[in-house]
Write an enzyme that holds these catalytic residues in place. Structure first.
Site, short mmCIF file in Angstrom:
data_model
loop_
_atom_site.label_atom_id
_atom_site.label_comp_id
_atom_site.label_asym_id
_atom_site.label_seq_id
_atom_site.Cartn_x
_atom_site.Cartn_y
_atom_site.Cartn_z
N ARG A 133 0.87 -1.18 0.00
CA ARG A 133 0.00 0.00 0.00
C ARG A 133 0.91 1.24 0.00
O ARG A 133 1.93 1.25 0.70
CB ARG A 133 -0.93 0.02 1.23
CG ARG A 133 -2.05 -1.02 1.13
CD ARG A 133 -3.11 -0.83 2.19
NE ARG A 133 -4.05 0.21 1.84
CZ ARG A 133 -5.00 0.66 2.67
NH1 ARG A 133 -5.09 0.16 3.89
NH2 ARG A 133 -5.84 1.58 2.29
N ASP A 170 -1.99 8.98 8.08
CA ASP A 170 -1.19 7.96 7.40
C ASP A 170 0.20 8.50 7.04
O ASP A 170 1.12 7.72 6.85
CB ASP A 170 -1.91 7.46 6.15
CG ASP A 170 -3.10 6.62 6.57
OD1 ASP A 170 -4.15 7.19 6.92
OD2 ASP A 170 -2.95 5.38 6.60
N ASN A 222 -4.68 11.57 5.30
CA ASN A 222 -5.49 10.68 6.12
C ASN A 222 -6.69 10.23 5.29
O ASN A 222 -6.86 10.65 4.14
CB ASN A 222 -5.94 11.39 7.41
CG ASN A 222 -6.55 10.41 8.41
OD1 ASN A 222 -5.98 9.34 8.65
ND2 ASN A 222 -7.70 10.71 8.97
O1 MRU Z 1 -7.56 2.42 4.45
P1 MRU Z 1 -7.35 2.16 5.90
O2 MRU Z 1 -8.50 1.50 6.57
O3 MRU Z 1 -6.04 1.47 6.19
O4 MRU Z 1 -7.22 3.64 6.49
C1 MRU Z 1 -6.94 3.85 7.84
C2 MRU Z 1 -6.79 5.29 8.14
O5 MRU Z 1 -6.79 6.15 7.28
C3 MRU Z 1 -6.55 5.66 9.55
O6 MRU Z 1 -7.29 6.79 9.88
C4 MRU Z 1 -5.07 5.94 9.72
O7 MRU Z 1 -4.32 4.90 9.22
C5 MRU Z 1 -4.77 6.27 11.10
S1 MRU Z 1 -4.12 4.90 11.98
C6 MRU Z 1 -4.07 5.19 13.63
#
Ligand code: MRU
Length: 335
Positions: free
Chosen positions: A81, A225, A235
């Site tokens: 990712r 992120d 994010n």
């Molecule tokens: O696509 P995802 O479910 O992995 O996205 C997660 C997020 O965007 C969270 O808000 C982020 O990773 C914060 S982790 C504490």
């Protein structure tokens, strides 16, 4: 109810909580090969930037144990990712350690993965301790996406602050964006707060403006992120809209950002790669079409919130108010 751990190293393989089965079932997948870890990250069985980084570190240990080409495994895991920098943060450390001897020392890599996991527990706890300090008495908090314990190896970030704030009598109520299209808020955050006894209400993402207009939100807390060198934040998609609404209504917005999510090598938010996910996450629901056949969709998984819309970054070092290139450069980041 005690929350299940996001992952557990057994000494032989990685037991990984499959977050896609939550909130209805707690299922652990036994991962024995680094490619399975990569698939788990790509398919969102594990999600939340810190949890992804720790899982990847254990993926490198699995590769070392199997005698696989470590550089190939590390690059394969890195490509799983693109947006969460925690992945590269953990993998770069594993790679430096692997190269430090000239030969692969499996035990050294195992110790380092274990240290990265322990570090995540320590720094999320420190972040939560600082985060409580920004909360007004008796507050109603609005939260986006998924930042609880299962998104980390520890106590979570923004949701961890909400839980701790409630335990201390400071947080009265949490509003949870459902977080389209993967519903992390409805499926994961609401479940975690329920387990921890925190009163919460799920809203559709578009309801936050009305809630703020009615004076029902005292503070917005989100995770991230990646934080770029100038304080811009990547994010979950929808965070930027939330930040604009918060600013328009005079509501403070704090981003919880452990140092593992801060990337001073990325100059600003526009330099962050935004993952684009399959159209059918929008055009279909549980395999059933919701759009007419042939309707196209655009599905960026993250957005960028510019630093000027952020009241403060909550880190394990303390709260950085009005983040800027200078304040981020002054942080004691390890790498
Ligand atoms: O696509 P995802 O479910 O992995 O996205 C997660 C997020 O965007 C969270 O808000 C982020 O990773 C914060 S982790 C504490």
């Amino acid at each position: 109810m005690t929350l299940p751990r996001s992952l557990r190293w057994t000494g032989d393989h990685l037991d990984l909580l499959d977050q896609r089965c939550l909130p209805h079932t707690v299922v652990y997948r036994q991962l024995t090969h680094w490619r399975e870890v990569s698939d788990a990250i790509r398919s969102m069985a594990v999600r939340g930037a810190p949890a992804i980084g720790v899982a990847a570190a254990w993926g490198v240990v699995l590769a070392a144990k199997a005698g696989d080409d470590l550089d190939q495994a590390i690059e394969g895991l890195r490509a799983s990712r693109p947006t969460a920098v925690n992945l590269s943060w953990a993998l770069n450390r594993m790679q430096s350690s692997a190269k430090s001897n000239g030969w692969v020392d499996v035990h050294q890599l195992e110790r380092l993965a274990s240290a990265i996991e322990a570090e995540d527990r320590a720094l999320t706890q420190a972040l939560v301790n600082h985060g409580i300090g920004v909360l007004p008495e008796d507050c109603r908090v609005l939260h986006h996406c998924h930042t609880g314990a299962v998104a980390t190896a520890g106590v979570g970030t923004a949701l961890g602050v909400i839980v701790a704030g409630h335990q201390r009598g400071i947080v009265k109520h949490a509003w949870l964006d459902e977080t389209r299209p993967r519903l992390q808020g409805a499926a994961l955050s609401a479940w975690e707060l329920g387990c921890c006894g925190v009163p919460s209400t799920v809203i559709v993402d578009g309801a936050s403006g009305l809630l703020m207009r009615r004076g029902q939100v005292d503070v917005v807390l989100v995770g991230c992120d990646r934080v770029a060198g100038n304080g811009d934040v990547a994010n979950k998609i929808g965070t930027y809209n939330l930040a604009l609404a918060a600013r328009a209504h005079g509501v403070p917005l704090y981003v919880c950002a452990p140092s593992s999510s801060i990337d001073i090598t990325t100059v600003d938010g526009d330099a962050i790669t935004i993952e684009e996910r399959p159209e059918d996450e929008i055009t279909h629901f549980r395999g059933e079409p919701v759009c007419a056949s042939g309707v196209r969709a655009w599905n960026p998984a993250f957005d960028i919130t510019p630093a000027h819309l952020i009241t403060g970054l909550i880190t394990e070092f303390g709260v950085i108010r009005s983040p800027s290139r200078e304040s981020i450069a002054s942080l004691p980041l390890a790498n």
